[in-house]
Write a protein that holds these residues in place. Sequence first.
Motif, short mmCIF file in Angstrom:
data_model
loop_
_atom_site.label_atom_id
_atom_site.label_comp_id
_atom_site.label_asym_id
_atom_site.label_seq_id
_atom_site.Cartn_x
_atom_site.Cartn_y
_atom_site.Cartn_z
N CYS A 1 0.88 -1.17 0.00
CA CYS A 1 0.00 0.00 0.00
C CYS A 1 0.92 1.22 0.00
O CYS A 1 1.83 1.30 0.82
N CYS B 1 -8.32 -3.78 5.87
CA CYS B 1 -8.40 -2.35 5.52
C CYS B 1 -9.80 -2.03 5.01
O CYS B 1 -10.38 -2.80 4.23
N HIS C 1 -10.72 -0.04 2.88
CA HIS C 1 -10.79 0.29 1.45
C HIS C 1 -10.81 -0.95 0.55
O HIS C 1 -11.03 -0.85 -0.64
N TYR C 2 -10.53 -2.10 1.14
CA TYR C 2 -10.38 -3.31 0.33
C TYR C 2 -11.75 -3.89 0.00
O TYR C 2 -12.59 -4.04 0.88
N CYS D 1 -8.33 -2.59 -4.38
CA CYS D 1 -8.32 -1.44 -3.49
C CYS D 1 -9.26 -0.36 -4.04
O CYS D 1 -9.01 0.18 -5.11
N THR D 2 -10.31 -0.07 -3.30
CA THR D 2 -11.27 0.92 -3.78
C THR D 2 -10.71 2.34 -3.67
O THR D 2 -11.14 3.23 -4.40
N LEU D 3 -9.76 2.55 -2.77
CA LEU D 3 -9.14 3.88 -2.66
C LEU D 3 -8.40 4.22 -3.94
O LEU D 3 -8.51 5.34 -4.47
N ARG E 1 -10.96 4.99 -6.63
CA ARG E 1 -11.55 6.32 -6.51
C ARG E 1 -10.55 7.40 -6.89
O ARG E 1 -10.90 8.41 -7.50
N TRP F 1 -1.59 0.02 -6.02
CA TRP F 1 -2.25 1.01 -6.88
C TRP F 1 -1.79 0.84 -8.33
O TRP F 1 -2.58 0.92 -9.26
N GLU G 1 -12.86 8.55 1.70
CA GLU G 1 -13.95 7.92 2.44
C GLU G 1 -14.08 6.44 2.04
O GLU G 1 -14.36 6.15 0.88
N PRO G 2 -13.85 5.52 2.97
CA PRO G 2 -14.01 4.11 2.61
C PRO G 2 -15.46 3.80 2.27
O PRO G 2 -16.38 4.46 2.79
#
Lengths: 149, 93
Positions: free
Chosen positions: A9, A71, A73-74, A81-83, A86, A109, A140-141
């Motif tokens: 990460c 996490c 965000h996962y 990874c949704t972060l 986004r 990423w 924001e997760p």
Amino acid sequence: MSNPKQTLCPSVPHDWVGAQVFAVVGGTVEEPEVSYLDEPLTVTQEIVDMAAPVAPDEVFRMAGACATTGCGHYAHETDRCTLAQRTVSMAPAVVHMLPRCAIRLDCRWWSENGAEACRRCPQVATRDYAADQVKRTMAEPPRPHSAHP
Amino acid sequence: MKKDIKQHKAGRIGALDLAAAARQGVERALAARQAMTELTPEETMQVSGAATAAAKAIIKEPPVIGLVAVKEPTIAGFRPPIVVGLVATDQVK
């Protein structure tokens, strides 16, 4: 003794196990600009002290093992990874040429979003008091689903 | 939200330059904190209204763009709890 390569990460807190500094956040309040280290450095007390009186993650970008399901965000459904998703979909690209990055080959990423993530990474400060609304939304997760199979 | 890509520099620094780069980073972070404490006119109106609840509402937390550790099991997601710590010996088979 060699460890298998871990997916990293690119935005972990300094006290994350095995955290390494790979970049420094400079630039201005409005436009943070990340500079990348030639080689990642293990987080030491000396490095933490360099960030005083603010928090290390306001100054440094640190990489560490992706926590996957640990996490927020996962995404279980996609194993992604949704972060990062986004960030790619909401933030503008800020560089044409990809910066030389010491962790890219192991970065989640990058592995999931390729160059589009790297074109946006140089504007990311892990903790930023002056973040605009786009970055606040990015950070924001996702809410957990109401049911999980 | 359009930005001139050419204006952005993703620089490189060696380990010897880390301290100097960190000092610039600290300056930026302090300025960001300062910007956070400056209220907008709308927020100032809220405070001058002397409503405690309103004043609390404008406290700004910094977003963290990065790993968010899941500390509590989420019932909705049936996430199993992770116990980091003492495990009673009678639970060990």
